[in-house]
Design a protein around this motif. Structure first.
Motif, PDB file in Angstrom:
ATOM      1  N   GLY A   3       0.287  -3.530   1.488  1.00 54.44           N
ATOM      2  CA  GLY A   3       0.243  -4.759   2.269  1.00 54.44           C
ATOM      3  C   GLY A   3       0.708  -4.524   3.689  1.00 54.44           C
ATOM      4  N   PHE A   4       0.782  -5.606   4.447  1.00 51.53           N
ATOM      5  CA  PHE A   4       1.131  -5.508   5.864  1.00 51.53           C
ATOM      6  C   PHE A   4       2.444  -4.775   6.099  1.00 51.53           C
ATOM      7  N   ALA A   5       3.507  -5.157   5.396  1.00 57.71           N
ATOM      8  CA  ALA A   5       4.825  -4.566   5.658  1.00 57.71           C
ATOM      9  C   ALA A   5       4.798  -3.049   5.492  1.00 57.71           C
ATOM     10  N   ASP A   6       4.146  -2.578   4.450  1.00 57.44           N
ATOM     11  CA  ASP A   6       4.066  -1.130   4.218  1.00 57.44           C
ATOM     12  C   ASP A   6       3.218  -0.440   5.281  1.00 57.44           C
ATOM     13  N   LEU A   7       2.092  -1.049   5.650  1.00 57.28           N
ATOM     14  CA  LEU A   7       1.220  -0.454   6.665  1.00 57.28           C
ATOM     15  C   LEU A   7       1.924  -0.387   8.018  1.00 57.28           C
ATOM     16  N   PHE A   8       2.613  -1.444   8.377  1.00 61.90           N
ATOM     17  CA  PHE A   8       3.312  -1.482   9.661  1.00 61.90           C
ATOM     18  C   PHE A   8       4.448  -0.459   9.675  1.00 61.90           C
ATOM     19  N   ALA A   9       5.199  -0.416   8.601  1.00 67.20           N
ATOM     20  CA  ALA A   9       6.327   0.517   8.519  1.00 67.20           C
ATOM     21  C   ALA A   9       5.856   1.972   8.493  1.00 67.20           C
ATOM     22  N   GLY A  10       4.666   2.208   7.966  1.00 67.38           N
ATOM     23  CA  GLY A  10       4.174   3.571   7.829  1.00 67.38           C
ATOM     24  C   GLY A  10       3.315   4.081   8.968  1.00 67.38           C
TER      25      GLY A  10
END
Length: 170
Positions: A3-10
């Motif tokens: 999801g967004f949080a994982d994509l942004f953090a990664g």
């Protein structure tokens, strides 16, 4: 798919976001407070977002946001405009605005999106009134042709966009 949080953090190099709607989340309490004339401290109100962007930019990721807007702008876009300096720019994002009339000849996807590292697209889905639909608001793809379309669309809008400091909404 993440999801967004994982994509942004990664993400490692770039995170770009294209917004094309004139209204979002009409029942958002912060928007309603702002509309009622209450002072809003964007960095405090959106502290989690602010910190997430600051951390991402500190890692060396370039975060850019472009907004296509109708003029005269809606109340919601005025709210976003008013909070951009104290939230997006203060956190390290670069933001540009493009009046919709100047986007007529651009090929644009049907939904707002994020592109991470020119590899993954996350589409944001909204109901007609800007609320989050009951069946969810995210769709993720790494299909090369979709990524290429979104990167191209974002860069075309970015090239025409007006930096936040220079944009004076009608």
């Amino acid at each position: 798919m993440p999801g967004f949080a994982d994509l942004f953090a990664g993400c490692r190099r770039t995170a770009v976001h294209l917004e094309m709607r004139d209204a979002y989340t009409p029942d958002d309490p912060v928007f309603l407070d702002w509309k009622a004339g209450k002072a809003v401290d964007p960095a405090e109100t959106w502290q989690e977002w602010y910190e997430q962007v600051r951390e991402t930019v500190t890692r060396g990721v370039q975060v850019r946001r472009a907004r296509i807007v109708s003029e005269p702008i809606t109340d919601f876009i005025r709210y976003e405009y008013d909070l951009t300096r104290g939230l997006n720019l203060a956190a390290g994002e670069d933001v540009r605005w493009l009046p919709r009339r100047r986007a007529s000849d651009l090929a644009l996807p049907g939904n707002d999106f994020w592109v991470f590292d020119d590899e993954v697209v996350l589409f944001n889905h909204f109901a007609g009134d800007g609320s989050v639909p009951p069946d969810g608001d995210e769709e993720v793809t790494s299909d090369a042709s979709v990524v290429k379309l979104c990167v191209s669309a974002f860069e075309a809008v970015w090239a025409r966009g007006i930096p936040h400091e220079d944009y004076h909404p009608a």
